[in-house]
Design a protein around this motif. Structure first.
Motif, PDB file in Angstrom:
ATOM      1  N   VAL A 127       0.943  -1.197   0.005  1.00 12.95           N
ATOM      2  CA  VAL A 127      -0.029  -0.156  -0.077  1.00 12.95           C
ATOM      3  C   VAL A 127       0.887   1.265   0.058  1.00 12.95           C
ATOM      4  O   VAL A 127       2.012   1.398   0.821  1.00 12.95           O
ATOM      5  CB  VAL A 127      -0.809   0.038   1.298  1.00 12.95           C
ATOM      6  CG1 VAL A 127      -1.512   1.299   1.150  1.00 12.95           C
ATOM      7  CG2 VAL A 127      -1.795  -1.164   1.148  1.00 12.95           C
ATOM      8  N   GLU A 144      -3.862   3.071  -3.198  1.00 10.49           N
ATOM      9  CA  GLU A 144      -4.301   3.850  -2.321  1.00 10.49           C
ATOM     10  C   GLU A 144      -4.567   3.244  -0.902  1.00 10.49           C
ATOM     11  O   GLU A 144      -4.333   3.919   0.210  1.00 10.49           O
ATOM     12  CB  GLU A 144      -5.432   4.625  -2.541  1.00 10.49           C
ATOM     13  CG  GLU A 144      -4.999   5.443  -3.853  1.00 10.49           C
ATOM     14  CD  GLU A 144      -6.264   6.119  -4.472  1.00 10.49           C
ATOM     15  OE1 GLU A 144      -7.439   6.125  -3.865  1.00 10.49           O
ATOM     16  OE2 GLU A 144      -6.178   6.790  -5.846  1.00 10.49           O
ATOM     17  N   ASN A 145      -5.008   2.090  -0.752  1.00 11.02           N
ATOM     18  CA  ASN A 145      -5.451   1.182   0.356  1.00 11.02           C
ATOM     19  C   ASN A 145      -5.719  -0.072  -0.107  1.00 11.02           C
ATOM     20  O   ASN A 145      -5.529  -0.560  -1.127  1.00 11.02           O
ATOM     21  CB  ASN A 145      -6.534   2.039   1.104  1.00 11.02           C
ATOM     22  CG  ASN A 145      -7.829   1.492   0.234  1.00 11.02           C
ATOM     23  OD1 ASN A 145      -8.367   0.618  -0.281  1.00 11.02           O
ATOM     24  ND2 ASN A 145      -8.577   2.812  -0.145  1.00 11.02           N
ATOM     25  N   SER A 146      -5.838  -0.931   1.050  1.00 11.34           N
ATOM     26  CA  SER A 146      -5.826  -2.438   0.952  1.00 11.34           C
ATOM     27  C   SER A 146      -7.070  -2.700   0.176  1.00 11.34           C
ATOM     28  O   SER A 146      -7.193  -4.119  -0.528  1.00 11.34           O
ATOM     29  CB  SER A 146      -5.797  -3.106   2.252  1.00 11.34           C
ATOM     30  OG  SER A 146      -6.887  -2.558   3.032  1.00 11.34           O
TER      31      SER A 146
END
Length: 103
Positions: free
Chosen positions: A43, A64-66
């Motif tokens: 990430v 951007e995120n998981s």
């Protein structure tokens, strides 16, 4: 190694092909190897080196995120187009780097 006959990248072990794929991407991640319980994370963002159709492309990756997929961009900031088919993604600490040469 790229095979122009197969139009694929071939991974060899003892001169025997064990893997064939259409693209290879080296995704460099930040790491803190000094840390005792280091857990690598994909990430964030970092540099990448991609191989497709015998060509080499330098760029960056972003996740951007998981919950979101990783996106690959070329050096111009355009979404990286990979060849249709299979892609091998190798995640490496950025300090390792990748040695390669073209034929």
């Amino acid at each position: 190694r790229y095979s122009p006959v197969l139009k694929k990248y071939v991974r060899l072990v003892n001169d025997a092909a064990i893997l064939e794929c259409d693209n290879v991407v080296f995704q460099m991640i930040k790491s803190d190897r000094e840390q005792e319980n280091f857990t690598p994370s994909t990430v964030g963002f970092g540099s990448l080196l991609a191989f497709r159709g015998g060509d080499t492309v330098k760029g960056v990756w972003l996740k951007e995120n998981s919950e979101t997929p990783v996106k690959f961009y070329d050096a111009n900031g355009d979404l990286l187009e990979l060849n249709q088919g299979s892609t091998w993604i190798e995640v490496l600490p950025e300090e390792m780097g990748v040695d390669y040469h073209t034929y």
